[in-house]
Scaffold this motif. Structure first.
Motif, short mmCIF file in Angstrom:
data_model
loop_
_atom_site.label_atom_id
_atom_site.label_comp_id
_atom_site.label_asym_id
_atom_site.label_seq_id
_atom_site.Cartn_x
_atom_site.Cartn_y
_atom_site.Cartn_z
N VAL A 1 55.84 57.86 21.70
CA VAL A 1 54.69 57.85 20.78
C VAL A 1 53.52 57.13 21.44
N GLN A 2 53.82 55.99 22.07
CA GLN A 2 52.74 55.23 22.70
C GLN A 2 52.11 56.03 23.85
N ALA A 3 52.94 56.72 24.61
CA ALA A 3 52.42 57.51 25.74
C ALA A 3 51.47 58.60 25.23
N ASN A 4 51.74 59.13 24.04
CA ASN A 4 50.91 60.21 23.51
C ASN A 4 49.73 59.73 22.68
N PHE A 5 49.88 58.59 22.00
CA PHE A 5 48.82 58.12 21.11
C PHE A 5 48.05 56.92 21.69
N GLY A 6 48.54 56.36 22.80
CA GLY A 6 47.87 55.22 23.41
C GLY A 6 48.20 53.90 22.72
N ARG A 7 48.94 53.96 21.62
CA ARG A 7 49.37 52.78 20.87
C ARG A 7 50.40 53.24 19.85
N LEU A 8 50.86 52.32 18.99
CA LEU A 8 51.81 52.69 17.95
C LEU A 8 51.11 52.61 16.59
N LEU B 1 51.93 66.56 16.54
CA LEU B 1 52.38 65.91 17.78
C LEU B 1 53.53 64.96 17.49
N LEU B 2 53.41 64.18 16.44
CA LEU B 2 54.47 63.23 16.09
C LEU B 2 55.76 64.00 15.74
N ARG B 3 55.60 65.08 14.98
CA ARG B 3 56.78 65.89 14.60
C ARG B 3 57.47 66.41 15.86
N ARG B 4 56.68 66.87 16.82
CA ARG B 4 57.26 67.40 18.06
C ARG B 4 58.01 66.31 18.83
N ILE B 5 57.41 65.11 18.88
CA ILE B 5 58.07 64.00 19.59
C ILE B 5 59.41 63.70 18.92
N LEU B 6 59.38 63.55 17.58
CA LEU B 6 60.62 63.20 16.86
C LEU B 6 61.68 64.28 17.01
N SER B 7 61.22 65.54 17.06
CA SER B 7 62.20 66.63 17.11
C SER B 7 63.00 66.64 18.41
N SER B 8 62.53 65.92 19.42
CA SER B 8 63.31 65.92 20.66
C SER B 8 64.34 64.77 20.69
N TYR B 9 64.48 64.07 19.56
CA TYR B 9 65.51 63.02 19.45
C TYR B 9 66.43 63.33 18.28
N LYS B 10 67.60 62.68 18.32
CA LYS B 10 68.57 62.94 17.25
C LYS B 10 68.43 61.98 16.08
N GLY B 11 67.63 60.93 16.26
CA GLY B 11 67.45 59.99 15.16
C GLY B 11 68.51 58.90 15.14
N ARG B 12 69.14 58.65 16.30
CA ARG B 12 70.11 57.55 16.37
C ARG B 12 69.34 56.25 16.61
N LYS B 13 70.03 55.16 16.28
CA LYS B 13 69.36 53.87 16.42
C LYS B 13 68.95 53.59 17.87
N ARG B 14 69.78 54.08 18.80
CA ARG B 14 69.46 53.83 20.21
C ARG B 14 68.26 54.65 20.69
N ASP B 15 67.79 55.57 19.85
CA ASP B 15 66.59 56.35 20.21
C ASP B 15 65.30 55.57 19.94
N LEU B 16 65.42 54.45 19.24
CA LEU B 16 64.22 53.75 18.80
C LEU B 16 63.24 53.45 19.94
N ILE B 17 63.71 52.78 20.98
CA ILE B 17 62.79 52.40 22.07
C ILE B 17 62.23 53.63 22.79
#
Ligand code: FES
Length: 157
Positions: free
Chosen positions: A27-34, A5-21
């Motif tokens: 991640v929080q929406a899927n895991f209920g926390r960080l 699940l985490l891999r899938r979430i990350l794969s939909s972003y490019k990994g830029r700093k502005r992707d952090l939030i």
């Protein structure tokens, strides 16, 4: 933590700093926390220190590092509630459920936090239990709302 699940979430972003939030939100929406492992993976993915991810996650109140209990209690510590006895109500709740502000019971039944104002000042002192607001709280009402759990009883002694 669900790796896939985490891999899938990350794969939909490019990994830029502005992707952090947005990543933290997803991640929080899927895991209920960080989860801690997730923050480490996010830091590696974006190429920033883990401490930077952690400081953003802990700065914004929307992010949660610990899980919520099935019954999430929010006690108001705003001025109107404070004047009408909120500190006493908070102590009664802590006694009844056996945890302090910011904690969650080991069985994940209860979590407890405080907020600056619930938005029902006319009914002060107020608390919220999941989505329901309870006003004009008294120690007696706290006892009715939170029949002592085993965990709570142990700490009350
Ligand atoms: S101060 Fe408690 S509801 Fe506003």
């Amino acid at each position: 933590m669900k790796e896939e699940l985490l891999r899938r979430i990350l794969s939909s972003y490019k990994g830029r700093k502005r992707d952090l939030i947005p990543i933290l939100q997803a991640v929080q929406a899927n895991f209920g926390r960080l989860p801690e492992e997730a923050m480490l993976r996010i830091a590696r993915f974006i190429g920033i220190p883990e401490s930077e991810v952690y400081s953003v996650a802990s700065f914004y109140t929307q992010f949660r590092l610990t899980p919520l209990g099935r019954k999430h209690v929010t006690a108001c510590r705003g001025t109107a509630c404070h004047i009408r006895g909120a500190p006493h109500i908070l102590r009664e709740i802590e006694k009844a459920i056996g945890i302090k502000e910011g904690e969650v019971t080991s069985d994940l039944e209860y979590s407890l936090e405080t907020v600056a104002c619930i938005g029902c000042c006319a009914l002060a002192p107020c608390i919220r239990l999941n989505r329901d607001v309870y006003g004009e709280m008294t120690p007696e009402k706290v006892k009715e709302l939170f029949p002592a759990s085993d965990e709570g009883e142990q700490d009350v002694q």
